[in-house]
Enzyme design. Sequence first.
Site, mmCIF file in Angstrom:
data_model
loop_
_atom_site.group_PDB
_atom_site.id
_atom_site.type_symbol
_atom_site.label_atom_id
_atom_site.label_comp_id
_atom_site.label_asym_id
_atom_site.label_seq_id
_atom_site.Cartn_x
_atom_site.Cartn_y
_atom_site.Cartn_z
ATOM 1 N N HIS A 46 53.844 128.575 42.607
ATOM 2 C CA HIS A 46 52.543 129.167 42.263
ATOM 3 C C HIS A 46 52.426 129.145 40.738
ATOM 4 O O HIS A 46 53.421 129.374 40.034
ATOM 5 C CB HIS A 46 52.462 130.640 42.704
ATOM 6 C CG HIS A 46 52.087 130.863 44.139
ATOM 7 N ND1 HIS A 46 52.666 131.851 44.904
ATOM 8 C CD2 HIS A 46 51.155 130.261 44.932
ATOM 9 C CE1 HIS A 46 52.121 131.839 46.122
ATOM 10 N NE2 HIS A 46 51.208 130.876 46.159
ATOM 11 N N CYS A 61 53.144 138.896 41.118
ATOM 12 C CA CYS A 61 52.824 138.604 42.524
ATOM 13 C C CYS A 61 52.400 139.865 43.277
ATOM 14 O O CYS A 61 51.631 139.785 44.229
ATOM 15 C CB CYS A 61 54.037 138.026 43.260
ATOM 16 S SG CYS A 61 54.685 136.505 42.614
HETATM 17 N N1 ARG Z 1 57.063 134.590 49.810
HETATM 18 C C1 ARG Z 1 55.781 134.455 49.190
HETATM 19 C C2 ARG Z 1 55.272 133.039 49.370
HETATM 20 O O1 ARG Z 1 56.074 132.135 49.291
HETATM 21 C C3 ARG Z 1 55.863 134.809 47.736
HETATM 22 C C4 ARG Z 1 54.530 134.840 47.076
HETATM 23 C C5 ARG Z 1 54.607 135.111 45.604
HETATM 24 N N2 ARG Z 1 53.343 135.319 45.058
HETATM 25 C C6 ARG Z 1 52.904 134.849 43.869
HETATM 26 N N3 ARG Z 1 51.766 135.227 43.427
HETATM 27 N N4 ARG Z 1 53.600 133.958 43.183
HETATM 28 O O2 ARG Z 1 54.107 132.792 49.604
#
Ligand code: ARG
Length: 273
Positions: free
Chosen positions: A167, A261
Amino acid sequence: MTMDATSQRFLMCRPTYFAVDYAINPWMDPTAPVDADLAIRQWERLRQIYRDLGHTVEEITPVPGLPDMVFAANGGTVIDGKAMAVQFRDPQRADEAPAYRAWFESAGFEMYDPKHVNEGEGDVLLVGDHLLAGTGFRTAHASHAQLQEVFGYPVITMQLVDPRFYHLDTALTVLDERTVAYLPEAFSPGSQAVLRRLFPDAVHATMADAEVLGLNAVSDGRHVVLPAQATGLAAKLRDRGYETIGVDLSELRKAGGGPKCCTLRLRQGKASK
Ligand code: ARG
Protein backbone atom coordinates in the site's frame (compact mmCIF):
# COMPACT_ATOMS: atom_id res chain seq x y z
CA MET A 1 11.49 26.40 13.81
CA THR A 2 7.87 26.09 14.91
CA MET A 3 5.30 24.20 12.94
CA ASP A 4 1.55 24.47 13.16
CA ALA A 5 -0.39 21.41 14.15
CA THR A 6 -3.91 21.17 12.77
CA SER A 7 -6.44 19.35 14.88
CA GLN A 8 -7.90 16.40 13.08
CA ARG A 9 -10.86 14.07 13.11
CA PHE A 10 -10.05 10.39 12.76
CA LEU A 11 -12.01 7.18 12.33
CA MET A 12 -10.66 4.09 14.08
CA CYS A 13 -11.86 0.50 14.60
CA ARG A 14 -11.03 -1.39 17.82
CA PRO A 15 -9.21 -4.65 16.98
CA THR A 16 -11.76 -6.73 18.91
CA TYR A 17 -11.70 -9.52 16.31
CA PHE A 18 -8.09 -9.01 15.17
CA ALA A 19 -6.19 -12.14 14.11
CA VAL A 20 -3.86 -13.26 11.37
CA ASP A 21 -5.97 -16.03 9.82
CA TYR A 22 -4.96 -15.61 6.20
CA ALA A 23 -2.03 -14.15 4.26
CA ILE A 24 -2.69 -11.43 1.69
CA ASN A 25 0.64 -9.64 2.10
CA PRO A 26 4.18 -10.84 2.92
CA TRP A 27 3.97 -9.72 6.56
CA MET A 28 1.16 -12.14 7.39
CA ASP A 29 2.01 -15.61 8.70
CA PRO A 30 -1.10 -17.42 9.97
CA THR A 31 1.10 -19.96 11.81
CA ALA A 32 2.87 -17.30 13.93
CA PRO A 33 1.38 -16.43 17.34
CA VAL A 34 -0.45 -13.14 17.82
CA ASP A 35 -1.27 -11.69 21.25
CA ALA A 36 -4.81 -10.40 20.69
CA ASP A 37 -5.07 -8.68 24.11
CA LEU A 38 -1.77 -6.90 23.55
CA ALA A 39 -3.01 -5.80 20.12
CA ILE A 40 -5.98 -4.11 21.81
CA ARG A 41 -3.82 -2.43 24.47
CA GLN A 42 -1.39 -1.14 21.81
CA TRP A 43 -4.29 0.19 19.73
CA GLU A 44 -5.79 1.90 22.82
CA ARG A 45 -2.43 3.58 23.41
CA LEU A 46 -2.48 4.91 19.82
CA ARG A 47 -6.00 6.26 20.36
CA GLN A 48 -4.85 7.94 23.61
CA ILE A 49 -1.92 9.59 21.81
CA TYR A 50 -4.34 11.15 19.32
CA ARG A 51 -6.63 12.36 22.09
CA ASP A 52 -3.69 13.84 24.01
CA LEU A 53 -2.71 15.72 20.84
CA GLY A 54 -6.19 17.23 20.74
CA HIS A 55 -7.54 15.19 17.84
CA THR A 56 -11.05 13.74 17.75
CA VAL A 57 -11.36 9.98 17.40
CA GLU A 58 -14.60 8.49 16.08
CA GLU A 59 -15.07 4.72 16.21
CA ILE A 60 -16.78 2.26 13.90
CA THR A 61 -18.17 -0.91 15.48
CA PRO A 62 -15.95 -3.90 14.65
CA VAL A 63 -17.60 -6.82 12.85
CA PRO A 64 -16.88 -10.44 13.89
CA GLY A 65 -15.08 -12.43 11.21
CA LEU A 66 -13.31 -9.37 9.75
CA PRO A 67 -9.89 -9.48 11.44
CA ASP A 68 -8.37 -6.71 9.27
CA MET A 69 -11.18 -4.23 9.91
CA VAL A 70 -8.89 -2.49 12.43
CA PHE A 71 -7.13 -0.99 9.39
CA ALA A 72 -9.54 1.91 8.99
CA ALA A 73 -7.37 3.65 6.39
CA ASN A 74 -8.65 1.03 3.96
CA GLY A 75 -12.29 1.84 4.70
CA GLY A 76 -12.56 4.77 2.30
CA THR A 77 -11.16 8.05 1.02
CA VAL A 78 -12.67 11.10 2.73
CA ILE A 79 -11.95 14.59 1.43
CA ASP A 80 -13.99 17.82 1.53
CA GLY A 81 -17.02 16.08 2.99
CA LYS A 82 -17.10 13.45 0.21
CA ALA A 83 -16.47 9.79 0.97
CA MET A 84 -15.53 7.28 -1.69
CA ALA A 85 -16.24 3.72 -0.57
CA VAL A 86 -13.80 0.91 -1.27
CA GLN A 87 -13.57 -2.32 -3.19
CA PHE A 88 -10.98 -4.76 -1.83
CA ARG A 89 -8.76 -6.91 -4.01
CA ASP A 90 -9.08 -9.88 -1.68
CA PRO A 91 -12.36 -11.64 -0.83
CA GLN A 92 -11.29 -11.97 2.81
CA ARG A 93 -11.73 -8.21 3.27
CA ALA A 94 -14.73 -7.67 0.96
CA ASP A 95 -17.34 -7.40 3.72
CA GLU A 96 -15.51 -4.50 5.37
CA ALA A 97 -16.48 -2.23 2.47
CA PRO A 98 -20.26 -2.07 3.15
CA ALA A 99 -19.64 -1.68 6.91
CA TYR A 100 -17.47 1.39 6.35
CA ARG A 101 -19.82 2.68 3.64
CA ALA A 102 -22.75 2.55 6.08
CA TRP A 103 -20.71 4.45 8.67
CA PHE A 104 -19.85 7.27 6.24
CA GLU A 105 -23.44 7.51 5.11
CA SER A 106 -24.78 7.77 8.65
CA ALA A 107 -22.10 10.35 9.47
CA GLY A 108 -23.48 12.52 6.66
CA PHE A 109 -20.78 12.25 4.01
CA GLU A 110 -21.66 12.54 0.32
CA MET A 111 -21.12 8.97 -0.95
CA TYR A 112 -19.39 7.71 -4.08
CA ASP A 113 -19.01 4.06 -5.02
CA PRO A 114 -15.83 2.61 -6.53
CA LYS A 115 -15.87 1.17 -10.02
CA HIS A 116 -12.58 -0.69 -9.65
CA VAL A 117 -10.42 -2.15 -6.89
CA ASN A 118 -9.69 0.73 -4.54
CA GLU A 119 -8.33 0.24 -0.99
CA GLY A 120 -9.00 3.76 0.21
CA GLU A 121 -6.42 5.85 1.96
CA GLY A 122 -4.07 2.90 2.15
CA ASP A 123 -3.29 3.88 -1.44
CA VAL A 124 -4.57 7.47 -1.64
CA LEU A 125 -2.68 10.29 0.08
CA LEU A 126 -3.60 13.98 -0.08
CA VAL A 127 -0.54 16.27 -0.14
CA GLY A 128 -1.53 19.91 -0.37
CA ASP A 129 -3.61 20.13 -3.54
CA HIS A 130 -2.56 16.82 -5.09
CA LEU A 131 -3.55 13.24 -4.57
CA LEU A 132 -0.83 10.64 -4.71
CA ALA A 133 -2.38 7.31 -5.66
CA GLY A 134 -0.59 3.98 -5.40
CA THR A 135 -1.00 1.01 -7.68
CA GLY A 136 0.85 -2.21 -8.42
CA PHE A 137 -0.50 -4.47 -5.70
CA ARG A 138 -3.95 -3.41 -4.51
CA THR A 139 -5.67 -0.30 -5.89
CA ALA A 140 -6.26 -0.61 -9.65
CA HIS A 141 -4.74 2.03 -11.89
CA ALA A 142 -8.20 2.54 -13.45
CA SER A 143 -9.51 3.81 -10.10
CA HIS A 144 -7.09 6.76 -10.17
CA ALA A 145 -9.18 8.41 -12.90
CA GLN A 146 -12.29 7.99 -10.79
CA LEU A 147 -10.56 9.53 -7.76
CA GLN A 148 -9.70 12.60 -9.83
CA GLU A 149 -13.29 12.82 -11.12
CA VAL A 150 -14.85 12.47 -7.65
CA PHE A 151 -12.56 14.74 -5.66
CA GLY A 152 -11.34 17.20 -8.28
CA TYR A 153 -7.71 17.09 -7.23
CA PRO A 154 -5.00 16.19 -9.74
CA VAL A 155 -4.09 12.55 -9.19
CA ILE A 156 -0.49 11.43 -9.54
CA THR A 157 0.03 7.71 -10.05
CA MET A 158 2.69 6.06 -7.92
CA GLN A 159 3.88 2.65 -9.10
CA LEU A 160 4.76 0.39 -6.16
CA VAL A 161 7.29 -2.38 -6.85
CA ASP A 162 8.13 -4.11 -3.54
CA PRO A 163 5.45 -6.53 -2.25
CA ARG A 164 6.32 -5.71 1.38
CA PHE A 165 5.25 -2.13 0.68
CA TYR A 166 1.99 -3.07 -1.01
CA HIS A 167 0.00 0.00 0.00
CA LEU A 168 1.25 3.52 -0.70
CA ASP A 169 1.01 4.37 3.02
CA THR A 170 3.64 1.75 3.82
CA ALA A 171 6.16 3.45 1.49
CA LEU A 172 5.40 7.16 1.85
CA THR A 173 4.32 9.48 4.68
CA VAL A 174 2.74 12.89 4.22
CA LEU A 175 4.40 15.20 6.75
CA ASP A 176 2.61 18.44 5.87
CA GLU A 177 1.08 20.17 2.83
CA ARG A 178 4.44 20.32 1.06
CA THR A 179 6.66 17.61 2.47
CA VAL A 180 6.77 13.84 2.40
CA ALA A 181 9.08 11.08 3.59
CA TYR A 182 9.46 7.94 1.48
CA LEU A 183 11.49 4.84 0.66
CA PRO A 184 12.78 5.44 -2.88
CA GLU A 185 13.33 1.78 -3.73
CA ALA A 186 9.65 0.97 -3.03
CA PHE A 187 8.79 2.86 -6.25
CA SER A 188 9.41 2.30 -9.95
CA PRO A 189 12.19 4.43 -11.53
CA GLY A 190 9.59 6.70 -13.16
CA SER A 191 7.72 7.22 -9.91
CA GLN A 192 11.00 7.95 -8.11
CA ALA A 193 11.71 10.65 -10.72
CA VAL A 194 8.23 12.14 -10.16
CA LEU A 195 8.78 12.18 -6.40
CA ARG A 196 12.15 13.93 -6.80
CA ARG A 197 10.53 16.52 -9.06
CA LEU A 198 7.56 17.18 -6.76
CA PHE A 199 9.38 16.94 -3.44
CA PRO A 200 13.04 17.90 -3.83
CA ASP A 201 13.28 18.39 -0.05
CA ALA A 202 11.66 15.08 0.90
CA VAL A 203 13.02 12.97 3.73
CA HIS A 204 14.45 9.72 2.36
CA ALA A 205 13.85 6.76 4.62
CA THR A 206 16.12 3.74 4.82
CA MET A 207 15.10 0.12 4.33
CA ALA A 208 15.70 -0.44 8.07
CA ASP A 209 13.01 2.14 8.89
CA ALA A 210 10.60 0.90 6.21
CA GLU A 211 11.01 -2.71 7.41
CA VAL A 212 9.48 -1.78 10.76
CA LEU A 213 6.70 0.06 8.88
CA GLY A 214 8.22 3.37 9.95
CA LEU A 215 6.65 5.15 7.00
CA ASN A 216 3.19 4.14 8.14
CA ALA A 217 3.04 7.34 10.16
CA VAL A 218 0.42 9.98 10.94
CA SER A 219 1.39 13.66 10.94
CA ASP A 220 -0.72 16.63 11.97
CA GLY A 221 1.85 18.98 10.44
CA ARG A 222 3.91 19.16 13.61
CA HIS A 223 3.66 15.90 15.56
CA VAL A 224 4.45 12.66 13.76
CA VAL A 225 3.14 9.43 15.30
CA LEU A 226 5.22 6.54 13.99
CA PRO A 227 6.31 3.02 14.96
CA ALA A 228 8.70 3.25 17.93
CA GLN A 229 11.15 0.92 16.18
CA ALA A 230 11.76 3.44 13.35
CA THR A 231 14.45 5.30 15.28
CA GLY A 232 16.50 6.43 12.28
CA LEU A 233 13.50 8.02 10.59
CA ALA A 234 12.40 9.64 13.86
CA ALA A 235 15.84 11.28 14.22
CA LYS A 236 15.67 12.64 10.66
CA LEU A 237 12.20 14.05 11.31
CA ARG A 238 13.33 15.73 14.53
CA ASP A 239 16.20 17.33 12.59
CA ARG A 240 13.53 18.85 10.32
CA GLY A 241 11.68 20.30 13.32
CA TYR A 242 8.93 17.71 13.76
CA GLU A 243 8.04 16.28 17.15
CA THR A 244 8.03 12.50 16.95
CA ILE A 245 5.92 10.16 19.06
CA GLY A 246 6.83 6.48 18.89
CA VAL A 247 4.13 3.86 19.35
CA ASP A 248 4.58 0.10 19.57
CA LEU A 249 2.09 -1.78 17.38
CA SER A 250 4.05 -5.03 17.26
CA GLU A 251 0.94 -7.24 17.07
CA LEU A 252 -0.81 -5.33 14.29
CA ARG A 253 2.44 -5.29 12.33
CA LYS A 254 2.05 -9.07 12.04
CA ALA A 255 -0.82 -8.27 9.69
CA GLY A 256 1.28 -5.72 7.82
CA GLY A 257 -0.21 -2.64 9.47
CA GLY A 258 1.03 0.31 11.54
CA PRO A 259 -0.41 3.51 13.04
CA LYS A 260 -1.46 5.08 9.73
CA CYS A 261 -3.29 1.91 8.64
CA CYS A 262 -5.36 2.11 11.85
CA THR A 263 -6.34 5.71 11.21
CA LEU A 264 -8.64 7.25 8.61
CA ARG A 265 -8.66 11.02 8.43
CA LEU A 266 -12.18 12.46 8.07
CA ARG A 267 -11.87 15.66 6.09
CA GLN A 268 -14.92 17.86 6.13
CA GLY A 269 -15.93 20.40 3.52
CA LYS A 270 -13.51 23.18 2.66
CA ALA A 271 -14.84 25.67 5.24
CA SER A 272 -14.05 23.45 8.21
CA LYS A 273 -11.02 21.64 6.73
N1 ARG B 1 -3.68 -7.16 6.48
C1 ARG B 1 -4.11 -5.96 5.84
C2 ARG B 1 -4.07 -6.13 4.33
O1 ARG B 1 -3.16 -6.77 3.86
C3 ARG B 1 -3.24 -4.81 6.26
C4 ARG B 1 -3.73 -3.50 5.75
C5 ARG B 1 -2.83 -2.36 6.10
N2 ARG B 1 -3.41 -1.13 5.78
C6 ARG B 1 -2.78 -0.07 5.22
N3 ARG B 1 -3.41 1.03 5.10
N4 ARG B 1 -1.55 -0.18 4.74
O2 ARG B 1 -4.93 -5.68 3.61
